[in-house]
Design an enzyme around this catalytic site. Structure first.
Site, mmCIF file in Angstrom:
data_model
loop_
_atom_site.group_PDB
_atom_site.id
_atom_site.type_symbol
_atom_site.label_atom_id
_atom_site.label_comp_id
_atom_site.label_asym_id
_atom_site.label_seq_id
_atom_site.Cartn_x
_atom_site.Cartn_y
_atom_site.Cartn_z
ATOM 1 N N HIS A 171 0.797 -1.227 0.000
ATOM 2 C CA HIS A 171 0.000 0.000 0.000
ATOM 3 C C HIS A 171 0.826 1.273 0.000
ATOM 4 O O HIS A 171 0.297 2.350 -0.239
ATOM 5 C CB HIS A 171 -0.932 0.014 1.207
ATOM 6 C CG HIS A 171 -0.216 0.259 2.512
ATOM 7 N ND1 HIS A 171 0.520 -0.720 3.141
ATOM 8 C CD2 HIS A 171 -0.106 1.362 3.288
ATOM 9 C CE1 HIS A 171 1.035 -0.225 4.254
ATOM 10 N NE2 HIS A 171 0.681 1.028 4.365
ATOM 11 N N ARG A 172 2.128 1.189 0.264
ATOM 12 C CA ARG A 172 2.927 2.409 0.402
ATOM 13 C C ARG A 172 3.133 3.093 -0.945
ATOM 14 O O ARG A 172 3.388 2.454 -1.968
ATOM 15 C CB ARG A 172 4.275 2.099 1.049
ATOM 16 C CG ARG A 172 4.166 1.739 2.515
ATOM 17 C CD ARG A 172 5.525 1.669 3.179
ATOM 18 N NE ARG A 172 5.374 1.353 4.581
ATOM 19 C CZ ARG A 172 5.123 2.252 5.536
ATOM 20 N NH1 ARG A 172 5.021 3.521 5.215
ATOM 21 N NH2 ARG A 172 4.993 1.876 6.789
#
Length: 471
Positions: free
Chosen positions: A238-239
């Site tokens: 998700h980063r």
């Protein structure tokens, strides 16, 4: 004693479970303040219910916004509540905008701040979390750190050793507690005569102590079937540094496509999915029989999925902690980590977005039993699951001594000189400080070329010390 807790995201709620349990068990007044930055009030209430926690006293409901707007709204709401409730202490956990807002407001109101999971450092100032955790530490009175390394980070930054407490990480408490709840739920479903009533993950919004969770922790038939697979890799990503970088994301997806001996379960964040579609990566990955792209899971669902996995591949910080707690080897899709202990203990490998490194590491875990055993049996640096009890013991002791407050000084400030010395006598930290009217800042052990945290009973013979000599 009245204890307030500010919570903003599900990872914070999860990691504060054992602290909340202890506050209630010991009969203290609990004020739960939920900033509501990621999801609505109804979902919030359901999440607290599934973790068997009390509903928050306040939900500020700031929603999603820019960092500045969100933090400002939180500060305004938290200030109003703290002025009304006047708690003896405010607890914050981790490194979110809620932590920053709560710590800033409480310190301005002269309410002691206890920072749970203090002292973590990635030394990557481009990470919003790094800014938040460092700012919160400036505002805190009590530093509840998970490991000695975190304690050393703070002592090197000038925090008094007397305010730093190595408690272990509450994530261990949470894993043990909540995995039992998850197992109980799945047993209920498997024993049910009507499993079609199970929750459909299409209603969910995210996963464990890094991404968000869902409205319910019930298991769908799809999840029950996935749990029966072998050689599971649970993948989360998700980063922004991975998801928004086309080359990095392509390299990671290409690596996943080569791991044909694994069943890869990928609860995919909506933003990650959208980016993959924009980069033309989603369709090809979705066609692979061994890759199971599913919608985000509830926390308890995801916790059980992790426990059934052979490897965790993630760019999450919290999942690195959970993986080593559950004895699952972890491959971290990052080039740095604020959880270096997981790497040093041997349970985690930083693989970045290096395709070959990802593939080689995963295959080695699968095919080399001694390598797998080394990673899965890595010692857990985060404690034994009693962090919540230790934190409450410390707070209660300080409160009973009349120290759980922030008062303006009544005495003229002591002056001191900072000195360095090689200690050649057989003496503990505590005795050295008493005998020399001093406060030890840091300790270096030349025999092992390593820093040590100056705990009371540490023997200083042969050590290099940095200390403040009072006058």
């Amino acid at each position: 004693m009245k204890i307030a807790i500010v919570l903003g995201t599900r990872p914070e709620i999860i990691k504060m479970v054992s602290v909340i349990d202890e506050i209630i068990l010991r009969g203290h007044e609990l004020i739960l303040i939920h900033t509501g930055q990621h999801y609505d009030h109804e979902m919030s209430d359901q999440f607290f219910e599934e973790l068997e926690l009390p509903t928050p006293n306040y939900n500020i409901g700031v929603g999603s916004s820019s960092h500045g707007k969100q933090t400002g709204k939180m500060m305004e709401g938290i200030e109003e509540i703290l002025l009304k409730e006047t708690p003896n202490i405010l607890l914050v956990q981790g490194d979110t905008n809620a932590v920053l807002a709560g710590a800033l407001v409480a310190s301005k109101l002269h309410i002691p701040v206890g920072h749970v999971e203090a002292g973590l450092r990635s030394y990557d100032i481009t990470m919003p979390e790094e800014v938040n955790r460092k700012a919160a530490d400036v505002c805190s009175k009590y530093y509840f750190v998970p490991t000695e390394k975190s304690a050393i980070n703070l002592s090197l930054e000038g925090i008094s050793r007397k305010d730093i407490f190595i408690t272990g990480n509450t994530v261990v408490d949470a894993c043990f507690r909540n995995l039992e709840i998850a197992k109980k739920h799945i047993d209920d479903i498997e024993n049910s005569s009507n499993p079609s009533n199970s929750f459909n993950p299409s209603n969910s919004s995210n996963n464990s102590t890094s991404p968000d969770s869902s409205k319910s922790s019930s298991f769908s038939n799809e999840i029950l079937n996935l749990l029966k697979l072998d050689n599971i890799i649970t993948l989360t990503m998700h980063r922004a540094e991975n998801v928004d970088n086309k080359k990095r994301l392509t390299d990671i997806i290409d690596a996943i496509a080569e791991l044909k001996d694994f069943n890869i379960v990928f609860p995919i964040h909506p933003r990650t999915k959208k980016t993959m579609e924009n980069f033309g990566l989603y369709e090809d990955l979705s066609k692979l029989d061994n890759v199971h792209l599913i919608k985000p899971l509830g926390y308890l669902d995801f916790l059980l999925l992790m426990s059934k996995s052979l490897i965790i591949v993630t760019d999450s910080g919290g999942l690195q902690e959970e993986a080593i707690t559950l004895d699952i080897p972890s491959l971290t899709l990052r080039y740095n980590t604020e959880r270096p202990e997981t790497v040093e203990m041997g349970g985690n490998i930083l693989v970045g977005a290096d395709k070959d490194f990802i593939v080689d590491s995963a295959n080695k875990i699968l095919n080399d039993k001694s390598f797998y055993d080394k990673m899965s049996l890595a010692p857990n640096p985060y404690g034994d699951g009693t962090a919540g009890k230790k934190i409450l013991d410390i707070i209660e002791y300080s409160y009973e001594k009349g120290e759980c407050r922030l008062d303006s000084p009544d005495d003229i400030m002591d002056t001191f000189t900072t000195l360095m010395k090689i200690v050649d006598e057989d003496i503990t930290v505590s005795d050295f400080e008493i005998n020399n009217n001093a406060l030890i800042r840091t300790v270096f052990n030349p025999a092992y070329e390593s820093m040590k945290f100056p705990s009371d009973d540490l023997n200083l013979k042969g050590m290099n010390i940095l200390y403040d000599k009072m006058s």
